[in-house]
Design an enzyme around this catalytic site. Structure first.
Site, short mmCIF file in Angstrom:
data_model
loop_
_atom_site.label_atom_id
_atom_site.label_comp_id
_atom_site.label_asym_id
_atom_site.label_seq_id
_atom_site.Cartn_x
_atom_site.Cartn_y
_atom_site.Cartn_z
N LYS A 68 9.15 5.04 51.39
CA LYS A 68 9.39 4.65 49.87
C LYS A 68 9.96 5.78 49.60
O LYS A 68 10.83 5.79 48.58
CB LYS A 68 8.22 4.06 49.05
CG LYS A 68 8.13 2.62 49.60
CD LYS A 68 7.29 1.76 48.57
CE LYS A 68 6.93 0.33 49.02
NZ LYS A 68 6.06 -0.36 47.87
N ASP A 105 9.71 -2.93 42.66
CA ASP A 105 8.24 -3.10 42.68
C ASP A 105 7.70 -3.25 41.22
O ASP A 105 7.11 -3.76 40.82
CB ASP A 105 7.40 -2.05 43.41
CG ASP A 105 7.43 -2.18 44.93
OD1 ASP A 105 7.42 -3.21 45.04
OD2 ASP A 105 7.34 -1.09 45.62
#
Length: 270
Positions: A68, A105
């Protein structure tokens, strides 16, 4: 004849439920495309994305552990995600074909708690990794405070608080909880194959909300303990489906059907 496709990448990747979610939506909408899972090691990330750049059928990918943060080095960042959240979970093709990174997210985390009165409320966050970055970004936009981060590496947690402009403190994991309106576990503790999250919820008030981003298992020891106290809970599927919905629209150009959320949840928990 080939068809458009997207995928989720990570290492490990077998546990990902993203293919089930995106596949369900593709079928529901009658979109002739595929969604796959692909294991990509840390040393192979750059070569993987360079190869996908040459594939006209590739719509993009979702990104999970451990890529990420590293993926930011291989994509365009017009939204300034590096300077804000510092991690991405979605790569898609821009209008000029350039790979663009973003993070869904934060939106996925916030959606299930958007009706809570959190401005100025005390919050506890467990963990200081990539998921914590998205959570802290969302919390900073809400205006919560103070925020207490519990993490094995206290200096890393303190740096995160500072980077998001949040007032609060960083404490070692295992420190008794302070009273809080919201407790969020962003760590892997409690996940299948990981140690349980051993924490006493007694300091939380009766109207506190306990949110665990872990979704395997869905009923984590943390959520079980919270329900034993009759506290409101949010499980990891809420954030998983929420972030996936935002990513799906970027990858396939259509919003997923919200009227089938119950059917999707039943499929994911079967």
């Amino acid at each position: 004849m080939t068809k458009p496709y997207a995928e989720v990448i990570g290492d490990p990747i077998a546990q990902s439920k993203s293919p089930l979610i995106h596949g369900f939506w593709l079928e529901a909408l009658g979109i002739d495309a595929e969604y796959r899972r692909t294991q990509v090691g840390a040393d192979d990330l750059g070569a993987f994305l360079a190869g996908r750049q040459l594939d006209p059928d590739w719509r993009g990918c979702n990104i999970t552990i451990p890529h990420k943060q590293a993926a930011l080095d291989h994509v365009a960042d017009p939204g300034g995600v590096r300077a804000s959240i510092g991690a991405i979970n979605t790569v898609f093709r821009g209008e000029d074909g350039t790979f663009v990174g973003t993070n869904t997210d934060a939106g996925g985390f916030y959606a299930p708690i958007s009706d809570l009165d959190l401005p100025g409320a005390p919050v506890v966050v467990i963990g200081a990794g990539g998921a914590a970055r998205a959570v802290l970004f969302a919390l900073s936009r809400i205006g919560v405070g103070p925020v207490t981060i519990l993490n094995r590496n206290v200096l890393k947690a303190a740096a995160l608080l500072s980077s998001f402009g949040l007032k609060g403190k960083a404490l070692p994991l295992g420190t008794p909880l302070p009273p809080a309106a919201l407790l969020v576990n962003t760590s892997a503790l409690g996940m299948v194959g990981q140690p349980p999250l051993d924490i006493d919820l007694d300091p939380l008030p009766d109207d506190a909300v306990v949110y665990d981003v872990v979704y395997a298992p869905l009923e984590t020891p943390l959520l079980k303990a919270a329900r034993a106290r009759a506290l409101e809970t949010v499980d990891g599927l809420e954030m998983l489906v929420g972030q996936a919905a935002l990513a799906f629209e970027l990858l396939f150009g259509a919003a997923p059907p919200q009227d089938r959320d119950d059917e999707l949840r039943a499929l994911l928990t079967a």
